[in-house]
Motif scaffolding. Structure first.
Motif, PDB file in Angstrom:
ATOM      1  N   LYS A 190     -12.850  -1.383 -34.624  1.00 66.36           N
ATOM      2  CA  LYS A 190     -11.587  -1.017 -35.266  1.00 66.36           C
ATOM      3  C   LYS A 190     -11.404  -1.815 -36.550  1.00 66.36           C
ATOM      4  O   LYS A 190     -11.552  -3.029 -36.549  1.00 66.36           O
ATOM      5  CB  LYS A 190     -10.423  -1.304 -34.308  1.00 66.36           C
ATOM      6  N   PRO A 191     -11.094  -1.144 -37.662  1.00 65.04           N
ATOM      7  CA  PRO A 191     -10.902  -1.867 -38.921  1.00 65.04           C
ATOM      8  C   PRO A 191      -9.751  -2.855 -38.827  1.00 65.04           C
ATOM      9  O   PRO A 191      -8.842  -2.702 -38.005  1.00 65.04           O
ATOM     10  CB  PRO A 191     -10.590  -0.760 -39.926  1.00 65.04           C
ATOM     11  N   MET A 225      -6.320  -4.649 -39.488  1.00 63.68           N
ATOM     12  CA  MET A 225      -5.007  -4.102 -39.779  1.00 63.68           C
ATOM     13  C   MET A 225      -4.445  -4.717 -41.046  1.00 63.68           C
ATOM     14  O   MET A 225      -4.523  -5.924 -41.256  1.00 63.68           O
ATOM     15  CB  MET A 225      -4.056  -4.363 -38.608  1.00 63.68           C
ATOM     16  N   SER A 238       1.598  -1.907 -43.879  1.00 64.34           N
ATOM     17  CA  SER A 238       1.825  -0.484 -44.062  1.00 64.34           C
ATOM     18  C   SER A 238       1.854  -0.158 -45.549  1.00 64.34           C
ATOM     19  O   SER A 238       2.485  -0.846 -46.349  1.00 64.34           O
ATOM     20  CB  SER A 238       3.154  -0.086 -43.414  1.00 64.34           C
ATOM     21  N   HIS A 270     -16.855  -3.582 -40.958  1.00 61.91           N
ATOM     22  CA  HIS A 270     -15.592  -3.019 -41.438  1.00 61.91           C
ATOM     23  C   HIS A 270     -15.563  -2.834 -42.953  1.00 61.91           C
ATOM     24  O   HIS A 270     -14.652  -3.298 -43.639  1.00 61.91           O
ATOM     25  CB  HIS A 270     -14.421  -3.917 -41.029  1.00 61.91           C
ATOM     26  N   ASP A 298      -6.946  -0.525 -41.968  1.00 59.15           N
ATOM     27  CA  ASP A 298      -6.061   0.453 -41.336  1.00 59.15           C
ATOM     28  C   ASP A 298      -4.660   0.208 -41.885  1.00 59.15           C
ATOM     29  O   ASP A 298      -4.090  -0.867 -41.714  1.00 59.15           O
ATOM     30  CB  ASP A 298      -6.089   0.255 -39.820  1.00 59.15           C
ATOM     31  N   ASP A 299      -4.103   1.233 -42.551  1.00 58.06           N
ATOM     32  CA  ASP A 299      -2.801   1.023 -43.192  1.00 58.06           C
ATOM     33  C   ASP A 299      -1.630   1.120 -42.218  1.00 58.06           C
ATOM     34  O   ASP A 299      -0.472   1.057 -42.612  1.00 58.06           O
ATOM     35  CB  ASP A 299      -2.597   2.006 -44.350  1.00 58.06           C
ATOM     36  N   GLN A 305      -0.740   3.700 -40.565  1.00 58.94           N
ATOM     37  CA  GLN A 305      -0.227   5.070 -40.504  1.00 58.94           C
ATOM     38  C   GLN A 305      -1.347   6.076 -40.204  1.00 58.94           C
ATOM     39  O   GLN A 305      -1.245   7.247 -40.526  1.00 58.94           O
ATOM     40  CB  GLN A 305       0.455   5.419 -41.833  1.00 58.94           C
ATOM     41  N   GLY A 306      -2.432   5.563 -39.618  1.00 56.31           N
ATOM     42  CA  GLY A 306      -3.533   6.439 -39.250  1.00 56.31           C
ATOM     43  C   GLY A 306      -4.544   6.680 -40.342  1.00 56.31           C
ATOM     44  O   GLY A 306      -5.385   7.569 -40.219  1.00 56.31           O
ATOM     45  N   HIS A 307      -4.492   5.886 -41.419  1.00 65.27           N
ATOM     46  CA  HIS A 307      -5.424   6.063 -42.531  1.00 65.27           C
ATOM     47  C   HIS A 307      -6.295   4.819 -42.679  1.00 65.27           C
ATOM     48  O   HIS A 307      -5.807   3.686 -42.567  1.00 65.27           O
ATOM     49  CB  HIS A 307      -4.674   6.301 -43.852  1.00 65.27           C
ATOM     50  N   ILE A 308      -7.565   5.037 -42.960  1.00 67.28           N
ATOM     51  CA  ILE A 308      -8.465   3.944 -43.298  1.00 67.28           C
ATOM     52  C   ILE A 308      -8.635   3.955 -44.807  1.00 67.28           C
ATOM     53  O   ILE A 308      -9.064   4.956 -45.389  1.00 67.28           O
ATOM     54  CB  ILE A 308      -9.847   4.103 -42.612  1.00 67.28           C
TER      55      ILE A 308
END
Length: 301
Positions: free
Chosen positions: A136-137, A139, A142, A185, A223-224, A226-229
């Motif tokens: 997982k990238p 975090m 946001s 990553h 990972d922003d 909000q579901g975006h990489i």
């Protein structure tokens, strides 16, 4: 004459280069037991301080070839000493090793001919890939802003140790493709200069023209929330430049890497780029280039 040949053959057996343990510290990489078992079974025969030779490997002149291969293999990668390196380097080394296996570059075909059944099985390769599966990238906040290549397009403070130049303007070249690495990553954007892009448009591949160049611009994957990489901090930029005569020793390509915002050149000594050539050797038939152009409209590439 037969007696002379036998006598010479026996005398030759005494000329045996040592395969004793190198002087480096003995620290293995910290990996799960199942992964270590596969590495020991399939890789340690050449890439460790504990080489395992079949009885026929001990017979000179075969032994001379085998001992030379083991020495070269250790110089590239020694699993017995990999644990002395930073964790990120260990992970990257394992990632590259598994890629070499998946591409069929390792074990060497000549080694497999002399040692039937020593290749990595599909099940073993699956275990290694699972261990190195994308993580997982990291975090980020946001709405984190996308990264940007450094503004220092004039060049870094120092040149690459092998003399390959920094190529200003790489961030403005057209995008050839993108890729990512889950093990560390990172996201990569591959750009090409005008000569490279012209070869793509004219479908002149896989042989790239003289002067073609690529830049691989690497960012941390974030990972922003909000579901975006998205691209985060700039990590490095790497170059490949085609000049058949000038870079004849590395397959006709010059390799260079500049790390961080200060674009610090990577590598120690003028021949550090042999590690780059070793990584690109599996795609020799593609002129040593891994990158495939992104599909264009109408099916063109």
């Amino acid at each position: 004459m037969a007696l002379v040949v036998v006598a010479v053959g026996i005398a030759m057996q005494a000329v045996r280069p040592s395969l004793g343990k190198p002087a480096g510290p003995q620290v293995e990489a910290a990996v799960p037991a199942q992964v270590r078992e596969i590495l020991v079974r399939r890789c340690y025969a050449c890439h460790s301080d504990e080489p395992r030779l079949a009885w026929w490997d001990h017979v000179v002149p075969v032994y001379w070839v085998v001992s030379s291969d083991v020495q070269r293999a250790r110089a590239v990668l020694n699993f017995s000493e990999l644990g002395t390196k930073p964790a990120a380097v260990q992970q990257a080394t394992l990632y590259e090793s598994v890629n070499q296996i998946a591409l069929g570059a390792m074990p060497l075909r000549l080694y497999l001919l002399g040692h039937p059944g020593s290749g990595v099985t599909a099940e073993e390769l699956s275990v290694l890939k699972s261990y190195l599966a994308p993580f997982k990238p990291g975090m980020g906040p946001s709405g984190v802003a996308a990264g940007a290549a450094p503004k220092k397009l004039g060049g870094p403070a120092a040149a690459s140790p092998n003399g390959v130049p920094f190529l200003p303007g790489y961030a403005e070249w057209k995008v050839v493709s993108t890729t990512d690495r889950g093990d560390n990553h990172t996201l990569r954007i591959i750009t090409g200069n005008d000569l490279a892009m012209s070869a793509i448009e004219k479908r002149q591949l896989p042989s790239w023209p003289e002067g073609a160049a690529f830049a691989k611009i690497t960012f941390q994957a974030v990972d922003d929330g909000q579901g975006h990489i998205v691209p985060g901090k700039f990590v490095q930029v790497e170059f490949m430049e085609k000049h058949r005569v000038q870079y004849a020793g590395t397959g006709g390509w010059g390799y260079a890497r500049f790390k961080g915002d200060d674009l610090k050149p990577y590598g120690v000594g003028p021949h550090f780029d042999n590690e780059c050539l070793g990584c690109h050797e599996p795609v020799r038939k593609n002129d040593y280039v891994y990158t495939l152009p992104l599909p264009r409209a109408g099916g063109a590439r």
